[in-house]
Design a protein around this motif. Structure first.
Motif, PDB file in Angstrom:
ATOM      1  N   ILE A  92     -18.322  59.257   9.348  1.00  0.00           N
ATOM      2  CA  ILE A  92     -18.409  57.827   9.461  1.00  0.00           C
ATOM      3  C   ILE A  92     -17.313  57.470   9.937  1.00  0.00           C
ATOM      4  O   ILE A  92     -16.145  57.788  10.023  1.00  0.00           O
ATOM      5  CB  ILE A  92     -18.327  57.248   7.821  1.00  0.00           C
ATOM      6  CG1 ILE A  92     -19.448  57.968   6.987  1.00  0.00           C
ATOM      7  CG2 ILE A  92     -18.105  55.942   7.715  1.00  0.00           C
ATOM      8  CD1 ILE A  92     -19.454  57.825   5.603  1.00  0.00           C
ATOM      9  N   GLY A  93     -17.644  56.386  10.883  1.00  0.00           N
ATOM     10  CA  GLY A  93     -16.312  56.044  11.788  1.00  0.00           C
ATOM     11  C   GLY A  93     -16.333  54.524  11.983  1.00  0.00           C
ATOM     12  O   GLY A  93     -17.331  53.818  11.755  1.00  0.00           O
ATOM     13  N   HIS A  94     -15.382  53.901  12.831  1.00  0.00           N
ATOM     14  CA  HIS A  94     -15.258  52.742  13.118  1.00  0.00           C
ATOM     15  C   HIS A  94     -14.258  52.290  14.149  1.00  0.00           C
ATOM     16  O   HIS A  94     -13.383  53.432  14.295  1.00  0.00           O
ATOM     17  CB  HIS A  94     -14.631  51.604  11.819  1.00  0.00           C
ATOM     18  CG  HIS A  94     -13.205  51.939  11.455  1.00  0.00           C
ATOM     19  ND1 HIS A  94     -12.931  52.924  10.319  1.00  0.00           N
ATOM     20  CD2 HIS A  94     -11.940  51.572  11.773  1.00  0.00           C
ATOM     21  CE1 HIS A  94     -11.780  53.232  10.217  1.00  0.00           C
ATOM     22  NE2 HIS A  94     -11.135  51.936  11.028  1.00  0.00           N
ATOM     23  N   ILE A  95     -14.299  51.387  15.104  1.00  0.00           N
ATOM     24  CA  ILE A  95     -13.458  51.184  16.119  1.00  0.00           C
ATOM     25  C   ILE A  95     -12.222  50.459  15.387  1.00  0.00           C
ATOM     26  O   ILE A  95     -12.206  49.664  14.609  1.00  0.00           O
ATOM     27  CB  ILE A  95     -14.149  49.859  17.172  1.00  0.00           C
ATOM     28  CG1 ILE A  95     -15.286  50.570  17.718  1.00  0.00           C
ATOM     29  CG2 ILE A  95     -13.042  49.720  18.030  1.00  0.00           C
ATOM     30  CD1 ILE A  95     -16.119  49.434  18.422  1.00  0.00           C
ATOM     31  N   ASN A  96     -11.028  51.166  15.865  1.00  0.00           N
ATOM     32  CA  ASN A  96      -9.969  50.649  15.099  1.00  0.00           C
ATOM     33  C   ASN A  96      -9.633  49.396  15.003  1.00  0.00           C
ATOM     34  O   ASN A  96      -9.129  48.781  14.001  1.00  0.00           O
ATOM     35  CB  ASN A  96      -8.695  51.458  15.789  1.00  0.00           C
ATOM     36  CG  ASN A  96      -8.621  52.981  15.345  1.00  0.00           C
ATOM     37  OD1 ASN A  96      -9.413  53.481  14.524  1.00  0.00           O
ATOM     38  ND2 ASN A  96      -7.856  53.610  16.066  1.00  0.00           N
ATOM     39  N   GLU A  97      -9.927  48.485  16.255  1.00  0.00           N
ATOM     40  CA  GLU A  97      -9.859  47.056  16.265  1.00  0.00           C
ATOM     41  C   GLU A  97     -10.963  46.268  15.403  1.00  0.00           C
ATOM     42  O   GLU A  97     -10.666  45.024  14.893  1.00  0.00           O
ATOM     43  CB  GLU A  97      -9.948  46.555  17.564  1.00  0.00           C
ATOM     44  CG  GLU A  97      -8.767  46.778  18.485  1.00  0.00           C
ATOM     45  CD  GLU A  97      -8.949  46.093  19.691  1.00  0.00           C
ATOM     46  OE1 GLU A  97      -8.943  44.901  19.852  1.00  0.00           O
ATOM     47  OE2 GLU A  97      -9.235  46.952  20.722  1.00  0.00           O
ATOM     48  N   TYR A  98     -11.923  46.919  14.757  1.00  0.00           N
ATOM     49  CA  TYR A  98     -13.179  46.170  14.386  1.00  0.00           C
ATOM     50  C   TYR A  98     -13.617  47.230  13.099  1.00  0.00           C
ATOM     51  O   TYR A  98     -14.604  47.570  12.907  1.00  0.00           O
ATOM     52  CB  TYR A  98     -13.982  46.056  15.136  1.00  0.00           C
ATOM     53  CG  TYR A  98     -13.687  45.325  16.439  1.00  0.00           C
ATOM     54  CD1 TYR A  98     -13.460  43.801  16.314  1.00  0.00           C
ATOM     55  CD2 TYR A  98     -13.571  45.740  17.659  1.00  0.00           C
ATOM     56  CE1 TYR A  98     -13.099  43.297  17.551  1.00  0.00           C
ATOM     57  CE2 TYR A  98     -13.535  45.273  18.879  1.00  0.00           C
ATOM     58  CZ  TYR A  98     -13.252  43.762  18.533  1.00  0.00           C
ATOM     59  OH  TYR A  98     -12.532  43.326  19.688  1.00  0.00           O
ATOM     60  N   PRO A  99     -12.681  47.309  12.062  1.00  0.00           N
ATOM     61  CA  PRO A  99     -12.821  48.221  10.816  1.00  0.00           C
ATOM     62  C   PRO A  99     -14.124  47.540   9.918  1.00  0.00           C
ATOM     63  O   PRO A  99     -14.616  48.363   9.508  1.00  0.00           O
ATOM     64  CB  PRO A  99     -11.684  48.420  10.091  1.00  0.00           C
ATOM     65  CG  PRO A  99     -10.884  47.101  10.556  1.00  0.00           C
ATOM     66  CD  PRO A  99     -11.160  46.945  11.858  1.00  0.00           C
ATOM     67  N   GLU A 100     -14.228  46.607  10.166  1.00  0.00           N
ATOM     68  CA  GLU A 100     -15.525  45.670   9.458  1.00  0.00           C
ATOM     69  C   GLU A 100     -16.766  45.996  10.037  1.00  0.00           C
ATOM     70  O   GLU A 100     -17.835  45.905   9.102  1.00  0.00           O
ATOM     71  CB  GLU A 100     -15.252  44.171   9.629  1.00  0.00           C
ATOM     72  CG  GLU A 100     -15.556  43.606  10.897  1.00  0.00           C
ATOM     73  CD  GLU A 100     -14.175  43.548  11.648  1.00  0.00           C
ATOM     74  OE1 GLU A 100     -14.231  42.860  12.589  1.00  0.00           O
ATOM     75  OE2 GLU A 100     -13.245  43.968  11.156  1.00  0.00           O
ATOM     76  N   TYR A 101     -16.863  47.088  11.023  1.00  0.00           N
ATOM     77  CA  TYR A 101     -18.142  47.308  11.304  1.00  0.00           C
ATOM     78  C   TYR A 101     -18.262  48.959  11.388  1.00  0.00           C
ATOM     79  O   TYR A 101     -18.165  49.643  12.681  1.00  0.00           O
ATOM     80  CB  TYR A 101     -18.523  47.051  12.924  1.00  0.00           C
ATOM     81  CG  TYR A 101     -18.637  45.486  12.891  1.00  0.00           C
ATOM     82  CD1 TYR A 101     -19.605  44.839  12.501  1.00  0.00           C
ATOM     83  CD2 TYR A 101     -17.532  44.705  13.612  1.00  0.00           C
ATOM     84  CE1 TYR A 101     -19.676  43.421  12.244  1.00  0.00           C
ATOM     85  CE2 TYR A 101     -17.573  43.016  13.474  1.00  0.00           C
ATOM     86  CZ  TYR A 101     -18.851  42.644  12.854  1.00  0.00           C
ATOM     87  OH  TYR A 101     -19.007  41.212  12.991  1.00  0.00           O
TER      88      TYR A 101
END
Length: 53
Positions: free
Chosen positions: A15-24
């Protein structure tokens, strides 16, 4: 362009997310699949298909 992301193992999934966009967040079975999902999310944000919060 280099995009940084964070991920963790959760059972069978990564499970991961782009650091700038943790809401996605996104999930995948392999790191390669996770990176592709994150690239898709990043493109959707840049194209205006997802709102950058």
């Amino acid at each position: 362009m280099q995009v940084k992301y964070t991920y963790k193992q959760d059972g069978k999934f990564l499970i991961g997310h782009i650091n700038e966009y943790p809401e996605y967040p996104t999930q995948a079975f392999s790191l390669e699949e996770l990176e592709e999902n994150l690239k898709d999310i990043h493109k959707m944000i840049l194209d205006g298909e997802l709102e950058a919060c």
